[in-house]
Design an enzyme around this catalytic site. Structure first.
Site, short mmCIF file in Angstrom:
data_model
loop_
_atom_site.label_atom_id
_atom_site.label_comp_id
_atom_site.label_asym_id
_atom_site.label_seq_id
_atom_site.Cartn_x
_atom_site.Cartn_y
_atom_site.Cartn_z
N SER A 150 0.87 -1.26 -0.16
CA SER A 150 0.01 0.09 -0.07
C SER A 150 0.81 1.22 0.01
O SER A 150 2.09 1.27 0.38
CB SER A 150 -0.64 -0.09 1.22
OG SER A 150 -1.23 -1.37 1.61
N GLY A 151 0.20 2.37 -0.52
CA GLY A 151 1.21 3.61 -0.27
C GLY A 151 1.19 4.22 -1.82
O GLY A 151 0.84 3.60 -2.62
N GLY A 209 5.94 -0.36 0.39
CA GLY A 209 6.50 0.73 0.61
C GLY A 209 6.90 0.68 1.99
O GLY A 209 6.88 -0.25 2.82
N LYS A 232 6.15 0.78 9.43
CA LYS A 232 5.03 0.70 8.27
C LYS A 232 3.54 1.03 9.23
O LYS A 232 3.71 1.01 10.14
CB LYS A 232 4.93 -0.60 7.39
CG LYS A 232 6.19 -0.90 6.76
CD LYS A 232 6.02 -2.06 5.94
CE LYS A 232 4.94 -2.22 5.18
NZ LYS A 232 4.48 -1.18 4.09
N GLY A 233 2.96 1.50 8.15
CA GLY A 233 1.55 1.77 8.78
C GLY A 233 0.97 3.34 8.51
O GLY A 233 0.03 3.89 9.10
N GLY A 234 1.91 4.07 7.95
CA GLY A 234 1.45 5.50 7.69
C GLY A 234 0.17 5.69 7.17
O GLY A 234 -0.32 6.65 7.08
N GLU A 260 -0.38 -5.81 5.61
CA GLU A 260 0.61 -5.70 4.98
C GLU A 260 1.74 -6.77 5.60
O GLU A 260 2.64 -7.36 4.75
CB GLU A 260 1.39 -4.16 5.16
CG GLU A 260 0.81 -3.03 4.21
CD GLU A 260 1.26 -1.92 4.49
OE1 GLU A 260 1.09 -0.95 3.67
OE2 GLU A 260 1.91 -1.49 5.66
C1 5RP Z 1 0.96 2.14 4.53
C2 5RP Z 1 2.35 1.69 4.48
C3 5RP Z 1 3.06 2.25 3.23
O1 5RP Z 1 3.70 1.29 2.68
C4 5RP Z 1 4.05 3.44 3.71
O2 5RP Z 1 3.21 4.47 4.58
C5 5RP Z 1 4.70 4.04 2.77
O3 5RP Z 1 4.07 4.89 1.98
P1 5RP Z 1 4.44 5.89 0.77
O4 5RP Z 1 4.70 4.90 -0.41
O5 5RP Z 1 3.29 6.39 0.20
O6 5RP Z 1 5.49 6.73 1.26
O7 5RP Z 1 3.06 1.43 5.36
O8 5RP Z 1 0.37 1.63 5.86
#
Ligand code: 5RP
Length: 280
Positions: A35-36, A99, A111-113, A120
């Site tokens: 995701s992301g 990501g 992770k988890g932003g 994930e």
């Molecule tokens: C989502 C995640 C994403 O992989 C992580 O936040 C990175 O995101 P991006 O590729 O937009 O920087 O862990 O829960």
């Protein structure tokens, strides 16, 4: 003229294309898609190879965003719990790409932003190899340095008690993530849970430990594995956004196949247009 944002997007794209070039073999059948914003380019890279490359592959999403990416791209999709069984076991994914919010020098991740950490982790651990893709802003010596909080997925009912436990563990101001500006109230995950973002001091790795510093949380100073073990004992915590321990290549030697959370490699798009590969 290109903006800083354009450069970051280009960096993500280059990292994703290189990771797919290096780790997605034509013989693979099951592939995790994280995701992301960076995995968007992973899907682009796959699509750019053409149907003869990907039509024999099935892609496993880590949430509703990646489900949308896979479907829109016209790739075959199945959920992680819909994989076929082989010899009575759900088939292993050949590789998973995702990501990261922060990557330390030992390839531990936050992770988890984007609030997708539970699925994930499910997908990363179901894969023989997991590969992280990011831009250079995510590269760090120790976790919780640039990305200051650990995302923690919790049962909503348990949130007040989890917040209390986190404070006693030395996290000064853990908070339930808001859904604003797009949703009033809490951020609700794909699993109907909430996310708590818990700030911690930079997390130690084993080489930082000494007789004076045991990493057991005195003065809020934690070693990653020790902190993860403590967090996962707290009732109401469903999963944590620390990916740590060992990777898919090390798992077989440890007798722990399909339990690995760490990536075998992280691909970073750098400001100079190069891709830096951090291997285990
Ligand atoms: C989502 C995640 C994403 O992989 C992580 O936040 C990175 O995101 P991006 O590729 O937009 O920087 O862990 O829960």
């Amino acid at each position: 003229m290109e903006s800083a944002a354009d450069h970051i997007e280009m960096a993500k794209k280059k990292a994703a294309y290189r990771a797919v070039d290096d780790y997605l073999l034509p013989s693979y059948k099951f592939v995790g898609i994280g995701s992301g914003s960076t995995v968007v380019y992973v899907v682009d890279a796959i699509v750019s190879r053409g149907p003869e490359f990907y039509s024999g592959m099935t892609f496993i999403p880590t949430g509703s965003q990646s489900k949308g990416l896979i479907k829109t791209a016209g790739l075959n999709m199945c959920y992680v719990d819909e994989r076929p069984f082989i010899n009575g076991q759900p088939v292993a994914l050949d590789v998973a790409f995702d990501g990261a919010d922060e990557v330390d020098e030992d390839l531990n991740l936050i992770k988890g932003g984007g609030a997708c950490l539970f699925q994930e982790k499910l997908v990363a651990t179901a894969a023989r190899k997991f590969v992280a893709v990011a831009d250079s802003r995510k590269k760090s010596l120790r976790l919780c340095t640039k990305w200051k909080t650990i995302p923690i997925e919790v049962l909503p009912l348990a949130a007040p008690d989890v917040l209390r436990r986190l404070r006693t563990m030395g996290s000064p101001s853990p908070a339930v993530r808001s859904g604003l500006p797009s949703k009033a109230g809490e951020c609700v995950t794909d699993n109907g849970m909430w996310i708590i973002d818990a700030p911690f001091s930079p997390l130690l790795i084993p080489e930082d430990l000494s007789s004076a510093e045991d990493g057991k949380g005195r003065d809020g100073s934690w070693e990653i594995q020790t902190l993860a073990d403590e967090l996962l004992k707290v009732p109401g915590i469903v999963e944590i956004g620390l990916f740590y321990g060992f990777n898919g290549s090390q798992a077989a030697g440890l007798g722990k196949e399909l339990q690995a959370q760490k990536p075998v490699a992280a691909y970073f798009g750098m400001p100079d247009g190069q891709v830096q590969v951090q291997n285990a």
